[in-house]
Design a protein around this motif. Sequence first.
Motif, short mmCIF file in Angstrom:
data_model
loop_
_atom_site.label_atom_id
_atom_site.label_comp_id
_atom_site.label_asym_id
_atom_site.label_seq_id
_atom_site.Cartn_x
_atom_site.Cartn_y
_atom_site.Cartn_z
N CYS A 60 -4.76 8.21 -16.18
CA CYS A 60 -4.33 7.33 -15.08
C CYS A 60 -2.93 7.64 -14.58
CB CYS A 60 -4.40 5.87 -15.54
SG CYS A 60 -6.05 5.33 -16.01
N SER A 61 -2.34 8.75 -15.02
CA SER A 61 -0.95 9.05 -14.66
C SER A 61 -0.75 9.25 -13.16
CB SER A 61 -0.45 10.27 -15.42
OG SER A 61 -1.22 11.42 -15.09
N GLY A 62 -1.80 9.61 -12.43
CA GLY A 62 -1.69 9.79 -10.98
C GLY A 62 -2.33 8.68 -10.18
N LEU A 63 -2.76 7.64 -10.89
CA LEU A 63 -3.41 6.50 -10.22
C LEU A 63 -2.35 5.51 -9.78
CD1 LEU A 63 -6.19 5.39 -9.45
CD2 LEU A 63 -6.24 4.23 -11.67
N GLU A 64 -2.19 5.38 -8.47
CA GLU A 64 -1.12 4.55 -7.91
C GLU A 64 -1.54 3.11 -7.66
OE1 GLU A 64 -0.25 6.72 -4.39
OE2 GLU A 64 0.48 8.46 -5.51
N PHE A 65 -2.86 2.86 -7.56
CA PHE A 65 -3.35 1.52 -7.24
C PHE A 65 -4.78 1.41 -7.74
CE2 PHE A 65 -5.74 -1.30 -4.42
CZ PHE A 65 -4.99 -2.45 -4.49
N CYS A 66 -5.15 0.22 -8.21
CA CYS A 66 -6.53 -0.04 -8.62
C CYS A 66 -6.85 -1.49 -8.29
CB CYS A 66 -6.69 0.22 -10.11
SG CYS A 66 -8.36 -0.08 -10.73
N ASP A 67 -7.91 -1.70 -7.50
CA ASP A 67 -8.32 -3.06 -7.19
C ASP A 67 -9.54 -3.43 -8.03
OD1 ASP A 67 -10.56 -1.97 -5.95
OD2 ASP A 67 -10.09 -2.73 -3.96
N SER A 68 -10.13 -4.57 -7.74
CA SER A 68 -11.26 -5.05 -8.54
C SER A 68 -12.48 -4.14 -8.46
CB SER A 68 -11.63 -6.48 -8.13
OG SER A 68 -12.04 -6.51 -6.77
N THR A 69 -12.67 -3.48 -7.33
CA THR A 69 -13.80 -2.55 -7.22
C THR A 69 -13.61 -1.37 -8.15
OG1 THR A 69 -14.07 -3.19 -4.90
CG2 THR A 69 -15.21 -1.21 -5.61
N GLY A 70 -12.42 -0.82 -8.19
CA GLY A 70 -12.11 0.27 -9.10
C GLY A 70 -12.25 -0.15 -10.54
N LEU A 71 -11.78 -1.34 -10.84
CA LEU A 71 -11.91 -1.87 -12.19
C LEU A 71 -13.37 -2.00 -12.58
CD1 LEU A 71 -10.48 -3.09 -14.65
CD2 LEU A 71 -10.45 -5.26 -13.44
N ASN A 72 -14.20 -2.46 -11.66
CA ASN A 72 -15.64 -2.59 -11.94
C ASN A 72 -16.31 -1.23 -12.18
OD1 ASN A 72 -15.99 -5.38 -11.99
ND2 ASN A 72 -16.05 -5.48 -9.77
#
Length: 122
Positions: A60-72
């Motif tokens: 996840c070192s390059g992941l700048e944002f995660c919303d509920s869809t990504g979490l799902n």
Amino acid sequence: MDRGTLGDASSPRLGVEVRRAGGSAVLTPIGELDFHTAELLRLPLEQALDEGVVRLVVDCSGLEFCDSTGLNVLLGARLRAEAAGGGVHLAAMLPQVARVFEITGAGAVFTLHDTLAAALQE
């Protein structure tokens, strides 16, 4: 599974690099994981599981944002991996992404690692 990057000009906000490291599939999402880009991560996660790789490491070192869809998407991969005797390991989360996992309580259901190296050692 070959090393590669998924994404196209219509969804430039997320790229996903995929590689193998020992018995793990290592997926590195780079950019923003949200409703519009979640499919770009879901597909390689499912492909790895379809190929019999049940230990998934998400760098996840390059992941700048995660919303509920990504979490799902990640939760769905976790359920499938665990049903097959494996799991999803999340490594090197940036603070803004870690906060989403903290607020939702999702951090408690994943194996979290401070670094990719630590995730690959386990």
